[in-house]
Design a protein around this motif. Structure first.
Motif, PDB file in Angstrom:
ATOM      1  N   ASN A   9       0.280   4.147 -18.167  1.00 32.29           N
ATOM      2  CA  ASN A   9      -0.130   2.898 -17.448  1.00 32.29           C
ATOM      3  C   ASN A   9      -0.634   3.387 -16.189  1.00 32.29           C
ATOM      4  O   ASN A   9      -0.618   4.497 -15.512  1.00 32.29           O
ATOM      5  CB  ASN A   9       1.244   2.082 -17.370  1.00 32.29           C
ATOM      6  N   GLY A  10      -1.254   2.123 -15.255  1.00 27.93           N
ATOM      7  CA  GLY A  10      -2.002   2.496 -14.050  1.00 27.93           C
ATOM      8  C   GLY A  10      -1.856   1.217 -13.232  1.00 27.93           C
ATOM      9  O   GLY A  10      -1.277   0.176 -13.536  1.00 27.93           O
ATOM     10  N   ILE A  11      -2.141   1.663 -11.987  1.00 27.08           N
ATOM     11  CA  ILE A  11      -2.105   0.488 -10.800  1.00 27.08           C
ATOM     12  C   ILE A  11      -3.472   0.575 -10.328  1.00 27.08           C
ATOM     13  O   ILE A  11      -4.123   1.501  -9.689  1.00 27.08           O
ATOM     14  CB  ILE A  11      -1.174   0.982  -9.878  1.00 27.08           C
ATOM     15  N   LEU A  12      -4.122  -0.532 -10.224  1.00 22.52           N
ATOM     16  CA  LEU A  12      -5.245  -1.222  -9.528  1.00 22.52           C
ATOM     17  C   LEU A  12      -4.928  -1.623  -8.170  1.00 22.52           C
ATOM     18  O   LEU A  12      -4.653  -2.830  -8.269  1.00 22.52           O
ATOM     19  CB  LEU A  12      -6.291  -1.857 -10.347  1.00 22.52           C
ATOM     20  N   ALA A  13      -5.200  -0.976  -7.085  1.00 27.30           N
ATOM     21  CA  ALA A  13      -4.658  -1.264  -6.002  1.00 27.30           C
ATOM     22  C   ALA A  13      -5.968  -1.320  -4.937  1.00 27.30           C
ATOM     23  O   ALA A  13      -5.476  -0.925  -3.625  1.00 27.30           O
ATOM     24  CB  ALA A  13      -3.615  -0.553  -5.476  1.00 27.30           C
ATOM     25  N   ASP A  14      -7.111  -1.477  -5.316  1.00 31.60           N
ATOM     26  CA  ASP A  14      -8.132  -1.548  -4.436  1.00 31.60           C
ATOM     27  C   ASP A  14      -8.044  -2.876  -3.534  1.00 31.60           C
ATOM     28  O   ASP A  14      -7.240  -3.480  -3.493  1.00 31.60           O
ATOM     29  CB  ASP A  14      -9.507  -1.971  -4.976  1.00 31.60           C
ATOM     30  N   ASP A  15      -8.463  -2.572  -2.318  1.00 25.94           N
ATOM     31  CA  ASP A  15      -8.595  -3.465  -1.103  1.00 25.94           C
ATOM     32  C   ASP A  15      -9.045  -4.654  -1.522  1.00 25.94           C
ATOM     33  O   ASP A  15      -9.789  -4.962  -2.620  1.00 25.94           O
ATOM     34  CB  ASP A  15      -9.458  -3.057   0.061  1.00 25.94           C
ATOM     35  N   MET A  16      -8.596  -5.766  -0.813  1.00 31.20           N
ATOM     36  CA  MET A  16      -8.986  -7.122  -1.042  1.00 31.20           C
ATOM     37  C   MET A  16     -10.565  -7.413  -0.772  1.00 31.20           C
ATOM     38  O   MET A  16     -11.159  -6.535  -0.209  1.00 31.20           O
ATOM     39  CB  MET A  16      -8.693  -8.251  -0.085  1.00 31.20           C
ATOM     40  N   GLY A  17     -11.259  -8.025  -1.877  1.00 29.42           N
ATOM     41  CA  GLY A  17     -12.771  -8.419  -2.058  1.00 29.42           C
ATOM     42  C   GLY A  17     -13.275  -7.048  -2.631  1.00 29.42           C
ATOM     43  O   GLY A  17     -14.467  -7.189  -2.627  1.00 29.42           O
TER      44      GLY A  17
END
Length: 231
Positions: A9-17
Motif C-alpha cells: 500500500n501507499g500514501i500520496l501526501a503531496d502538497d495542496m494544489g
C-alpha cells in the motif's frame, strides 16, 4: 505503480494544489490500460470532494464508467440495482458515510484497488470508518491513502493505523511504536514519529510546490483591513 507491482500500500501526501486527485486517477488508468485489470475499483472520499472526483474523471479519464453511490434512501436502491451490476461499472466513487450505510452491498463486489481520500479520517483505530475499510482490505490488491498534510502525517504516524501499511498486525506495530508509553515526553514521542516516517518513506510520496515548481515566483500576500459595519 511500483508499490502496486510489489503488492504494498501507499500514501500520496503531496502538497495542496499538486494534483493528487489526477495522480490517483492515473494509477487506475494505468491498471486498466497497462496491467489490463478488469475488476472495479473503489474511491472513498468526503462528501465535499465527490463532485470534484466526478469532474476530474470526466476530464482526464472519460473512458471509465464511474458510478457515484449516494447513500440516501431515495437514491441508493436505484443506483445499486441499475448502475452497480458486475461488469456495468469500472469505478465506484462514494463517501465515508455511504460505506457505513451500504457496507454490506459494497463488500459483495470484488474491488481490486481502493483509494481513501482525506485519509486522516482513518487515523482512529477504533473508528467505524476504519473497521469498514478493513472489510475491503482483505480482498484488495492494494490501497492508496490520499491527502495527508505534514501535520496530519504526524497525527497519522502517532496513531495505530499506520501498521496497515508496513506491519503484519497491530500488536507488532505497538511493540515497535508504543506511543502511549511516552505520552508525557513530547521529545521522545517526536523521535518515535520520525523513526516511523523513516520506515514509511518507501511507501510515501510527499512533494511540495517548491520541489517541483522551482521557476514559480514567490507567493505574494496582500493584507487588506476591512472595518465592520455597526451591525
Amino acid at each position: 505503480a511500483s508499490l502496486y507491482e510489489n503488492r504494498v500500500n501507499g500514501i500520496l501526501a503531496d502538497d495542496m494544489g499538486m494534483g493528487k486527485t489526477i495522480q490517483a486517477i492515473s494509477i487506475l488508468a494505468y491498471l486498466k490500460e497497462t496491467v489490463k485489470i478488469k475488476k472495479p475499483h473503489l474511491i472513498i472520499a468526503p462528501k465535499s470532494t465527490i463532485s470534484n472526483w466526478m469532474k476530474e474523471f470526466k476530464t482526464w479519464a472519460p473512458f471509465f464508467k464511474v458510478v457515484n453511490l449516494i447513500p440516501t434512501a431515495e437514491h441508493r436502491d436505484e443506483i445499486i440495482r441499475n448502475q452497480m451490476q458486475p461488469g456495468y461499472f469500472d469505478v465506484c466513487v462514494t463517501t465515508y458515510e455511504a460505506v457505513l450505510i451500504c457496507g454490506s452491498t459494497l463488500a459483495k463486489h470484488d474491488f481490486h484497488y481502493v483509494i481513501f481520500d482525506e485519509a486522516h479520517k482513518l487515523k482512529n483505530s477504533d473508528s467505524k470508518n476504519l473497521k469498514q475499510a478493513a472489510r475491503f482490505h482483505r480482498t484488495l490488491a492494494c490501497c492508496l491513502l490520499v491527502h495527508l498534510s505534514k501535520t496530519m502525517l504526524v497525527s497519522f504516524g502517532s496513531s495505530q493505523h499506520a501498521h496497515a501499511l508496513t506491519f503484519v498486525n497491530k500488536d507488532d506495530f505497538v511493540e515497535w511504536f508504543d506511543f502511549a508509553k511516552f505520552e508525557a515526553d513530547s521529545e521522545k514521542k517526536m523521535q518515535m514519529v520520525k523513526k516511523l516516517h523513516m520506515i514509511l518513506r518507501p511507501f510515501l510520496l510527499r512533494r511540495t510546490k517548491s520541489d517541483l515548481a522551482t521557476k514559480l515566483p514567490d507567493k505574494i500576500e496582500i493584507n487588506i483591513s476591512v472595518s465592520l459595519s455597526p451591525v
